[in-house]
Design an enzyme around this catalytic site. Sequence first.
Site, short mmCIF file in Angstrom:
data_model
loop_
_atom_site.label_atom_id
_atom_site.label_comp_id
_atom_site.label_asym_id
_atom_site.label_seq_id
_atom_site.Cartn_x
_atom_site.Cartn_y
_atom_site.Cartn_z
N ARG A 153 1.01 -1.22 -0.03
CA ARG A 153 -0.09 -0.03 0.03
C ARG A 153 0.83 1.23 0.11
NH1 ARG A 153 -4.81 1.56 4.23
NH2 ARG A 153 -3.24 1.21 5.75
N ASP A 204 -3.95 2.80 13.92
CA ASP A 204 -2.96 3.61 12.78
C ASP A 204 -3.86 4.96 12.73
OD1 ASP A 204 -5.42 3.37 11.24
OD2 ASP A 204 -4.70 1.87 9.92
#
Length: 563
Positions: A178, A459
Site C-alpha cells: 500500500r 493507525d
Amino acid sequence: MVKRTLKNVLLQVTVDTTPQFAPSTTTPKDILTKEALEFIVLLHRTFNSTRKSLLQNRQTIQNGLDSGSYKFHFLEETSKIRNEISWQGAIPAPGLIDRSTEITGPPLRNMLINALNSDVKTYMTDFEDSLSPTWNNIIYGQVNLYDTIRNKVNFTSSKGKAYKLKNDINKLPTLIVRPRGWHLEEKHLLVDDEPISASIFDFGLYFFHNAKRLIEIGKGPYFYLPKMEHHLEAKLWNDIFCVAQDYLGIPRGTIRATVLIETLPAAFQMEEIIFQLKEHSSGLNCGRWDYIFSTIKRLRNLPQHLLPDRDQVTMTSPFMDAYVKLLINTCHRRGVHAMGGMAAHIPIKDDLKANEVAMTKVRTDKIRELTNGHDGSWIAHPALAKICNEVFINMGTPNQIYKIPDFSQFKSSELTNTTIPDAKITSDGIRQNLDIGLQYMEAWIRGSGCVPINNLMEDAATAEVSRCQLYQWVKHGVTLSDTGDKVTPQLTTKILNEQIAKLKASSPLGAKNKFDLAGKYFLPEITGQHFSEFLTSLLYDEIVTINSTNNEYISSLNEWSKL
C-alpha cells in the site's frame, strides 16, 4: 523516444545506518539508483498536474456540501457504466484467488518476517496509515521489501533475537503493497522545485526494482490503493500502471490493485472505480475506520449528521451496514473480491478473561463479514489468524465471488443515514478521543505509525476519528448526555490539558516524550479553530527535517545533494 533527465531534481541522501535500520547488505543507494529515479521522476512529471487537479476537486465538492449546493448521489454522467451488465473486472491473479485472511502492517524488517510467517493467505505491507513517513522508515521500508523478495531479509536484532522466514518467498503469503495516498508528498525528493508525489515515490521504487522478480516468483506486483474520493483518481492510477508496465516491458494487466473504499465520496462511485482499473482491478476493501473518519469529515458542517461516542458507531450502524452491503454486491456483480475490514484487537496476555471477551468480538465480527458475503478479512496481529481462518473456511471455496446478494431495493440515501438509535455524546467520549488522538500523534511524531493503544493496534484513522468528532461536537455545540454541559472550545481545551499532563506523567520516555508538541497541533483541530484535511499532512513537516532514531532527532535539513 522519451528523453530522461534528472535535471532540477534534488534528493536528501542522509540516512541512518545503525543496525536497527540497516541489518542488510542492501543500502539506500541500491534503491535510489539513477535509473530508478529517472523512472519515478518521469511518472511525477507526467501525472502530477492531474493529481493536484483531482485534489482540488475534493475541495470543490466540500464547498458544495457546506453551502448546500451539492448532495452525494450516483453520478449521472457515468450511468452507462453502472447500467452495462456485461463488463467485468480482471480475473483473480495468481496468489490472489484465496484472500480469506489478510494481515497488515508496516514494512519494518521484523514485522515483515513475522507477518509472512503467519498462517495467512496475503500480507498488505503498508507505507501509509500504519507507517510514520520518516525518511528512514520510507527508504528502509523499500530496502526491506527488496531483500524480502530476494530471500535475504533474515537478520539478528541488536538484542540478539533472530528473525528468519520459515520458507522461500514464493511459498509464503502473497505480498501486497500500500503506497501513500494522493494527498501526501515526499519532501525529501524535489522535482522541478516541488515535492514528488508520495504515491508515485512509494509505488515507483517498489515496482521498478521488484516487478520482474515478483513475476518470476509467480505472484506479480500487487497493490492496495488508499484514500481515493473519485473514480478519476482511480483512472489516474490506471494510467500510471499502464505507463509503468510499458516502461519495463511488462504486459498490461500484470499489476493488480485493490481499492480501499474508505471515503464517503468513493462509496457513491464503487462501480466506476472498478471500471477505471478494469484489467488491473482485484476488488474493493471496506476500510471501516477511515470510512467513519471520511463520513464525519465530509458531513462535519451539517448538524443533522452528528455522530455519537465512537464506541456506538459500529458496523451495524445504518450507514455502515449499507456501505458494506453495497460494496459486496458491486464487487461480486463485476467478478472481483469484496474484502472485509480490520480486526484491530491484539492479545491481552495478562488478563485471560478480557482477552476472551476481545477474541469473541473478533470472531463475531468475522462471522458477520462471512455471512454478508465478504471473500476475506483483515487482521492486525498474527494471533488472530486462527480465528479468521476458522470462520472463512466455511466459505467452502477460495472465495465467494459467485454469490451476488440482492440489493435491488437499495437507495443512495442509506449511505448518509447517520441516525443511530439511543446515540449519546458523553464526557467520557471526549476524554477517549483526546487520549487516543494524543497517544497516536505523539508516537507518529517520534516515528511510529503502528501503535498499541487500549489493546488495539491503531493507525492514523484512530487519531482522525478522534479529532473530527471533537471538531464536529464543538462546531455544533452539542450537549453532553451525562453532565448536561455544552461542548465548547473551553471545555475541550481544559480536558486536553488534563490529558496531556496525565500522559506526560506516565510516559516511559520521561522528558523526551512529545505530548506537548502533539497537543499544540491537536488544539486548533478540536476547538473549531481549524480543520485540516489530514492530520498526517499537518504533522508531516515535523519529521521532514529530522530522522527519528531511538527517540532522538538527527538534523538533516541542510544535507541536500544536486544530482
